[in-house]
Design an enzyme around this catalytic site. Structure first.
Site, PDB file in Angstrom:
ATOM      1  N   ASP A 111       0.853  -1.188   0.000  1.00  0.00           N
ATOM      2  CA  ASP A 111       0.000   0.000   0.000  1.00  0.00           C
ATOM      3  C   ASP A 111       0.889   1.239   0.000  1.00  0.00           C
ATOM      4  OD1 ASP A 111      -2.370  -1.376   0.106  1.00  0.00           O
ATOM      5  OD2 ASP A 111      -2.505  -1.355   2.280  1.00  0.00           O
ATOM      6  N   ASP A 140      -4.738  -3.070   4.847  1.00  0.00           N
ATOM      7  CA  ASP A 140      -5.267  -2.568   6.122  1.00  0.00           C
ATOM      8  C   ASP A 140      -6.794  -2.600   6.185  1.00  0.00           C
ATOM      9  OD1 ASP A 140      -5.790  -0.526   4.356  1.00  0.00           O
ATOM     10  OD2 ASP A 140      -4.325   0.857   5.209  1.00  0.00           O
TER      11      ASP A 140
END
Length: 897
Positions: A308, A615
């Site tokens: 990410d 996440d």
């Protein structure tokens, strides 16, 4: 204390189950009985008692070692369950451990959270709970006034809300369930499975050799070819007493069984357990919590990391540095005087209502506390600077319905009623919200249609901000007729908020700087043969700018398709095209969680070992699909953490790189131990087998070999399995899944050392008396010679431990002074060896050695060092050793190709 005793006793019982140790114990008892009968209790108990003591020592050391590892795994499991939860106490939100929640706490719930305790719903918006962990049914349950009860352990599937805690810990439904289940730590990693196979194979070879030795020795003994040190025959048919003959046979059986003890590498599984436990503990210090043991070693094979952007490559400390409000740029962004009253009123209302963050203003007048995600905090802080009164706006307004932000839609909305007016506020990715806008509010409070020129102006502003690595968020709203709002709780929960005909209020640019050291971490990965790919939901231009800053993209010329690709372009490709393109992708912008999943699947089909960071709740499928799922500890939802293998506690990419290093270290440490143990195995087997077959006696007896076994299995495993990782590990390519455990370099080192030890010790065995000028009586001379062989053999293993530390490096002492455990184990082994030779001779059938023989033993051991160094100059073929042997045999066969 009783529980500890029970657990330790269980490990003692398991260690006792080893078949070879049971046979040795039976042999020890028989030897003890016969020894006392023939030689009396004063002298006759030494042989049997020594074997029994050595066996008990091996059992106790193994049990204590297993028990210590068990405690470490228990502590790590407790840490694994230690979730940080946000609670409301005294009107302010604070983070506490799940263990510190008390009855009466108010807990906010959002998508992806785990319900941390049993409780009752206070308020909620489209709150949907996945109760499958409790009920076993995969049905999602909607929670509202008629269905308010929440059970701990369940996951928030959708919506948001807050709950009042009614019971905690073992008093909850989840607690009662978990109390009846004991966690199983018996997970076997792929490496353990492979090593068990190797150990079994070596054990079979050892058993075969031991059986051959047993047959040869028994044949020699009963045919009268086995002689005493004085030259007399040990067995004479019709003259030797039955008791003495049985005693002689038992000693031969003991020798054979001891060969099995040395040959069976029980230390291999122990070494894996030790290195995994050590690595897991140390990885905690490096901000990585291992949830699945197998991930430790798999990480060493990772060929690509899909990371990410926000919070992993960047600091996740967002601030609004640029803003377009009323159709123009506001500089600085918090300059309230440039906002018209109407824009200001609607904008701060939208900021306050369309947020799952909170603002706490202390009564004492201290600093304002803002909580929420980094994006929420940045927008709320901007609102405060614009004069927003968060509490007043929330209390004056009634929130009718919430559409929670989702990474799929990349926007979130809320319907709020204030002063008999209903406003629907939207906030999300700038170009997506802008596409739903048909007008904007200008600086004179007029609603102006978004014509082509103005649309281009806003798009250019977004592109400009994105090119400077700013995250762009748009805020928009629309009015709604109060009479058209659905009636009743059930109808409201199903209401789809209107998202068309929106009026643009603001576009803001949020700065999230790159983490310090992330560029070096990316470069280290690339040097180690691990490709880093950025997969982000942000604008492609923002992703490009950050990728260039981090070093994922080398230059502007790299920032073209397919290196840089948009999620929707990738998902539109066919499966075959995706596989082809996936190999080249470095950055994917505006990606959905499903795009990330498709990328992982495509890379795995291409043979990559894929590590993925995530996440969000929707990242769970990609985390689960990847070879190694890395969830973020700070921003990660509980659903993401549950689907992951490792939790990165500080959300930092540099910690991900440390995990790669630890993964490689696990594999390297196991290989070091295999090289060390196999050297001992080969040398001990050949020495005893050759001596037994040629002379009917062995230089290394049962007790001595049990001591060598203890050095090898437990102390050796502890010394080599706890070597800390070095930067040298990152100079290698990733370890292939099908790569042999024993590499050609290891075979070279192993064979050189084994050949040296066997040659020197067999020369001592057959020519030792003449070479050492031993003029004692026969019995005494044999004892001195055998003691020297035993001492030299043990010292060879101690010196060889240094060689095993660095199988492919020339400087075997590099970093040794920093490894206090290794030095400590070497020192303990040397001290124990001195005690055994000098003070425990009666038990080990050894005699005291004078300084001359100690120097000879040390010289024999030390020579292994220059020998190991010279060996490293011998080139090894890249083709695995076993493949070369197979090819050689095929060529020798008639008609072989």
């Amino acid at each position: 204390m009783g529980f500890v005793d029970c657990v330790l006793l269980r490990f003692l019982w398991e260690a006792w189950q080893d078949l070879t140790l049971i046979i040795l114990m039976i042999a020890a008892v028989a030897s003890l009985v016969l020894g006392i009968k023939t030689e009396g209790i004063k002298e006759g108990w030494y042989d049997g008692g020594s074997i029994a003591f050595a066996v008990i020592l091996v059992i106790v050391v193994t049990a204590i070692s297993d028990y210590r590892q068990s405690l470490q795994f228990q502590n790590l499991n407790k840490e694994k369950r230690n979730i940080q939860v946000e609670v409301v106490r005294g009107g302010r939100r604070i983070e506490v451990s799940i263990y510190d929640i008390v009855v009466g706490d108010v807990i906010p719930l959002n998508i992806g959270d785990q319900v941390p305790a049993d409780g009752i719903l206070i308020s909620g918006h489209s709150l949907a709970i996945d109760e499958s962990s409790m009920t076993g049914e995969s049905k999602i349950v909607q929670k509202h006034g008629k269905e308010p009860f929440l059970m701990s352990g369940c996951k928030v599937a959708d919506g948001s809300g807050s709950m009042l805690v009614t019971s905690v810990g073992v008093n909850t439904e989840w607690g009662l369930l978990m109390a009846s289940i004991s966690e199983d730590n018996g997970e076997e990693t792929p490496l353990q499975v492979r090593l068990n196979g190797v150990a079994t194979l070596i054990g079979i070879v050892g058993l075969t050799v031991a059986l051959a030795v047993l047959i040869v020795l028994l044949t020699r003994y009963f045919t009268g070819h086995t002689k005493n040190p004085d030259g007399s025959r040990q067995f004479i048919a019709g003259q030797t007493k039955v008791g003495r003959a049985v005693d002689g046979a038992i000693k031969i059986v003991t020798i054979a069984v001891t060969i099995v003890v040395v040959a069976v590498p029980e230390g291999l599984p122990l070494a894996v357990t030790l290195t995994l436990a050590y690595s897991m503990r140390k990885m905690m210090a490096d901000k990585a919590l291992v949830r699945r043991l197998s991930a430790c070693e798999t990480m060493g094979s990772a060929t690509t990391i899909c990371s990410d952007k926000t919070g992993t490559l960047t600091l996740n400390q967002m601030t609004i540095v640029e803003a377009y409000v009323g159709g123009k740029k506001i500089d600085p962004p918090e300059k309230k005087s440039e906002l018209s009253p109407m824009i200001h009123s609607i904008l701060v209302e939208g900021i306050a209502l369309n947020s799952n963050g909170s603002v706490y203003v202390p009564e004492s007048g201290g600093e304002v506390e803002v909580t929420g995600s980094p994006t929420e905090k940045a927008i709320l802080n901007w609102g405060i600077k614009l004069g927003m009164n968060f509490q007043a706006l929330r209390s004056e307004s009634a929130i009718l319905h919430v559409f929670p932000f989702s990474s799929d839609k990349k926007r979130g909305g809320v319907a709020g009623q204030r002063d008999n007016q209903v406003h629907i506020h939207w906030k999300g990715a700038a170009e997506i919200v802008l596409a739903s806008c048909t007008r904007f509010i200008d600086e004179h409070d007029h609603s102006v249609q978004l014509d082509e020129d103005k649309m281009k102006y806003f798009k250019r502003a977004i592109e400009d901000m994105a090119s400077r690595s700013l995250r762009c968020v748009a805020i928009a709203y629309r009015s709604f007729e109060p009479e058209n709002v659905p009636d009743g709780e059930e109808q409201l929960s199903k209401w789809a908020l209107p998202e068309d005909d929106l009026a643009l209020l603001a576009i803001v640019g949020l700065k999230d700087p790159c983490r310090p050291g992330v560029k070096d971490a990316v470069r280290l990965c690339q040097k180690a043969g691990v490709k880093v790919r950025m997969v982000t939901g942000d604008n492609v231009q923002t992703a490009r700018a950050i990728a260039l800053e981090c070093g994922i993209l080398g230059s502007d010329s790299d920032a073209t398709e397919p290196n840089l690709i948009e999620g929707k372009v990738f998902r539109a490709l066919s499966d075959a095209q995706r596989e082809e393109v996936a190999e080249k992708i470095s950055v994917m912008g505006r990606s959905s969680p499903n795009d990330k999943l498709l990328l992982v699947q495509a890379l795995r089909k291409r043979g990559h070992v894929v590590a993925v960071t995530g996440d969000g709740t929707n990242d769970a499928p990609a985390l689960h699909e990847a070879d190694i799922g890395l969830a973020m500890g700070i921003q990660g939802t509980e659903v993401a953490k549950e689907s992951s293998d490792i939790i990165i506690l500080d959300d930092n990419f540099a910690s991900v790189v440390k995990v790669v290093r630890w993964g490689r270290s696990v594999y390297a440490n196991i290989q070091k131990f295999i090289q060390f143990q196999l050297t001992v195995n080969v040398a001990a087997l050949i020495i005893n087998v050759v001596a037994a077959i040629s002379s009917g006696d062995v230089p290394l007896n049962a007790v001595q070999l049990l001591w060598v076994n203890l050095i090898m299995d437990t102390l050796g495993a502890l010394a080599l399995a706890t070597e800390p990782p070095t930067n040298h590990l990152m100079d290698r390519s990733p370890v292939g899944r099908r790569e042999p455990l024993i590499t050609n370099i290891m075979w070279r080192n192993l064979l050189i050392q084994a050949f040296y030890q066997v040659s020197v010790l067999l020369v001592l065995n057959f020519r030792g008396r003449s070479l050492l000028h031993l003029n004692h009586s026969n019995i005494e001379a044999v004892k001195v010679k055998n003691t020297l062989i035993f001492n030299a053999f043990v010292l060879c293993q101690i010196f060889n431990e240094f060689n095993a530390r660095k199988p492919d490096e020339k400087n075997i002492f590099k970093g040794v002074t920093k490894n206090y455990l290794f030095i400590g184990i070497i020192a303990i082994t040397v001290v124990l060896q001195v005690i055994i030779i000098e003070f425990l001779g009666k038990f080990t059938s050894t005699v005291r050695l004078n300084w001359k023989y100690w120097i000879i033993s040390i010289i024999i051991g030390v020579i292994s060092w220059p020998l190991a160094l010279l060996g490293k100059f011998i080139p090894v073929p890249e083709t695995p050793f076993h493949v070369l042997i197979i090819r050689m045999f095929r060529k020798r066969r008639p008609g072989g190709g």
